[in-house]
Design an enzyme around this catalytic site. Structure first.
Site, mmCIF file in Angstrom:
data_model
loop_
_atom_site.group_PDB
_atom_site.id
_atom_site.type_symbol
_atom_site.label_atom_id
_atom_site.label_comp_id
_atom_site.label_asym_id
_atom_site.label_seq_id
_atom_site.Cartn_x
_atom_site.Cartn_y
_atom_site.Cartn_z
ATOM 1 N N GLY A 8 59.204 25.231 -15.052
ATOM 2 C CA GLY A 8 60.559 25.659 -14.395
ATOM 3 C C GLY A 8 61.720 24.481 -14.144
ATOM 4 O O GLY A 8 62.669 24.365 -13.531
ATOM 5 N N GLY A 11 65.610 25.188 -13.229
ATOM 6 C CA GLY A 11 66.546 25.166 -11.842
ATOM 7 C C GLY A 11 67.015 23.869 -10.885
ATOM 8 O O GLY A 11 67.076 22.919 -12.261
ATOM 9 N N GLN A 12 67.254 24.467 -10.306
ATOM 10 C CA GLN A 12 68.192 23.093 -9.267
ATOM 11 C C GLN A 12 67.450 21.967 -9.636
ATOM 12 O O GLN A 12 68.255 21.210 -9.469
ATOM 13 C CB GLN A 12 68.025 23.740 -8.054
ATOM 14 C CG GLN A 12 68.677 23.375 -7.358
ATOM 15 C CD GLN A 12 69.077 23.160 -4.984
ATOM 16 O OE1 GLN A 12 68.236 23.919 -5.124
ATOM 17 N NE2 GLN A 12 70.151 22.818 -4.937
ATOM 18 N N ILE A 35 60.908 29.407 -19.126
ATOM 19 C CA ILE A 35 61.063 30.726 -19.638
ATOM 20 C C ILE A 35 61.880 31.270 -20.142
ATOM 21 O O ILE A 35 63.357 31.119 -20.262
ATOM 22 C CB ILE A 35 61.404 31.833 -17.821
ATOM 23 C CG1 ILE A 35 61.308 32.034 -17.258
ATOM 24 C CG2 ILE A 35 59.310 31.947 -17.717
ATOM 25 C CD1 ILE A 35 61.798 32.761 -15.923
ATOM 26 N N ASN A 54 55.348 30.227 -18.661
ATOM 27 C CA ASN A 54 55.446 31.301 -18.087
ATOM 28 C C ASN A 54 54.671 30.961 -16.413
ATOM 29 O O ASN A 54 53.714 30.765 -16.880
ATOM 30 C CB ASN A 54 55.583 32.807 -18.216
ATOM 31 C CG ASN A 54 56.485 33.413 -16.853
ATOM 32 O OD1 ASN A 54 55.670 34.098 -16.072
ATOM 33 N ND2 ASN A 54 56.868 34.606 -17.471
ATOM 34 N N TYR A 143 58.629 34.759 1.569
ATOM 35 C CA TYR A 143 58.563 33.190 0.820
ATOM 36 C C TYR A 143 57.980 32.279 1.374
ATOM 37 O O TYR A 143 56.981 31.669 1.590
ATOM 38 C CB TYR A 143 60.378 32.239 1.211
ATOM 39 C CG TYR A 143 60.701 31.145 0.563
ATOM 40 C CD1 TYR A 143 60.896 31.037 -1.319
ATOM 41 C CD2 TYR A 143 60.986 30.311 1.309
ATOM 42 C CE1 TYR A 143 60.736 29.414 -1.277
ATOM 43 C CE2 TYR A 143 61.378 28.834 1.010
ATOM 44 C CZ TYR A 143 61.272 28.740 -0.083
ATOM 45 O OH TYR A 143 61.665 27.156 -0.686
ATOM 46 N N LYS A 147 54.268 30.093 1.047
ATOM 47 C CA LYS A 147 54.880 29.157 1.369
ATOM 48 C C LYS A 147 53.465 27.959 1.975
ATOM 49 O O LYS A 147 52.426 26.859 1.319
ATOM 50 C CB LYS A 147 55.800 28.303 1.428
ATOM 51 C CG LYS A 147 57.513 28.196 0.497
ATOM 52 C CD LYS A 147 57.242 27.537 -0.357
ATOM 53 C CE LYS A 147 58.188 26.994 -1.526
ATOM 54 N NZ LYS A 147 57.803 26.509 -2.623
#
Ligand code: AKB
Length: 321
Positions: A8, A11-12, A35, A54, A143, A147
């Protein structure tokens, strides 16, 4: 840490963490996992190796780990809270099946693993003020469910197989570099963009809604420091509360107005995001992170606001040219 795989990486968090790790460990291979459709570009592409990985493809993870002799995996693949409510099965697949793929490779190859948790791991029955490190975790969002399960599964692999799993519970993260997407706390990034562009900000979160927030440099420091911490001092692992500031929309708006007096905001509350926000802590107690691995943030709301506005002015002006 020497050879690190960031899953990832575009991402941010990943886009900044990958570059930070390359600066900190120039002798190692810091591999940007991506990805298709989210390939690394610019600095991220040019400053080190990249590999298509991935998280739901166990073979791709194993191949990248073997090829680069990876010792540490940062697992940053996730659907954020509001998107996860739209696509709960996809969120489960990425967050849970993805995690077990990583943990299995880590068990076989002896890798350490960082998988972030979040303020989203708490729920309506959690004490909302000074939320303790060890407390009730009964989230009502998908979510949050993933988590909590991530925290438990990571601890399970540590206790049962000795996999060096570590984590922090991130607040809403604020950065001028890469935009978040699909989170409940995204408003706290978007409000800065609107103010710098001279646009009215339409706030999806109601006045008075307190949530923990953090500026990205502090979040990156936490992600590195927890993995570098002396294991013998860690009484907790998955996952540590970390905090630096807690604010409601009107607080961040007031901080922006101290620097951009004509900034404008009105409320148009999104019921999905609001329900999630209402179920999260007002502010977390991070004393365990401070005691066990020396966590100490640098930015408060005014410090972050000055830095965000300065960088966004530069960025948006450059983009406009
Ligand atoms: C979200 O809003 O979903 C995330 C988080 C707090 O984990 N930013």
């Amino acid at each position: 840490m020497k050879n690190v795989l960031i899953i990832g990486s575009t991402g941010q968090i990943g886009s900044e963490l990958t570059l930070k790790l390359r600066g900190l460990y120039p002798e190692g291979s810091i591999v940007a996992g991506y990805i298709p459709g989210f390939e690394p570009e610019g600095d991220l592409l040019e400053s080190g190796p990249a590999a298509e990985v991935n998280v739901v493809d166990a073979k791709q993870i194993a191949e990248a780990v073997a090829k680069y002799d990876i010792d540490t995996i940062y697992n940053l693949a996730a659907l954020l809270s509001a998107t996860a409510e739209k696509y709960p099965l996809k969120a489960w697949d990425i967050q849970m099946n993805g995690l077990i793929n990583i943990l299995e490779v880590a068990r076989e190859k002896g890798c350490a693993v960082f998988t972030p948790s979040s303020i989203g791991s708490f729920g309506p029955s959690t004490p909302h003020k000074d939320t303790p490190q060890d407390t009730i975790q009964r989230p009502t969002s998908m979510y949050g469910v993933t988590k909590v399960a991530t925290e438990l599964l990571s601890d399970y692999y540590f206790h049962k197989y000795g996999v060096d799993t570590r984590s922090v519970r991130f607040p809403g993260l604020i950065s001028y570099k890469t935009l978040p997407g699909g989170g409940t706390t995204d408003y706290a990034v978007e409000i800065y963009y609107a103010a710098v562009k001279g646009e009215e900000f339409v706030c999806p979160i109601a006045e008075g809604t307190l949530m923990d927030m953090m500026y990205m440099p502090d979040a990156l420091k936490a992600a590195v420091d927890i993995m570098e911490a002396d294991a013998s001092r860690l009484l907790h692992r998955n996952s540590f509360n970390i905090a630096s500031m807690s604010f409601a929309p009107e607080d961040v708006f007031a901080a922006i107005r101290r620097q951009i007096p004509d900034a404008r905001m009105r409320y148009e509350v999104d019921p999905v995001r609001q329900a999630i926000a209402d179920s999260w802590p007002d502010n977390m107690d991070d004393s365990c992170a401070r005691a066990e691995w020396g966590w100490k943030p640098s930015y408060d709301l005014d410090g972050m606001t000055a830095d965000m506005i300065a960088h966004l002015r530069e960025k948006l002006c450059t983009e406009a040219i």
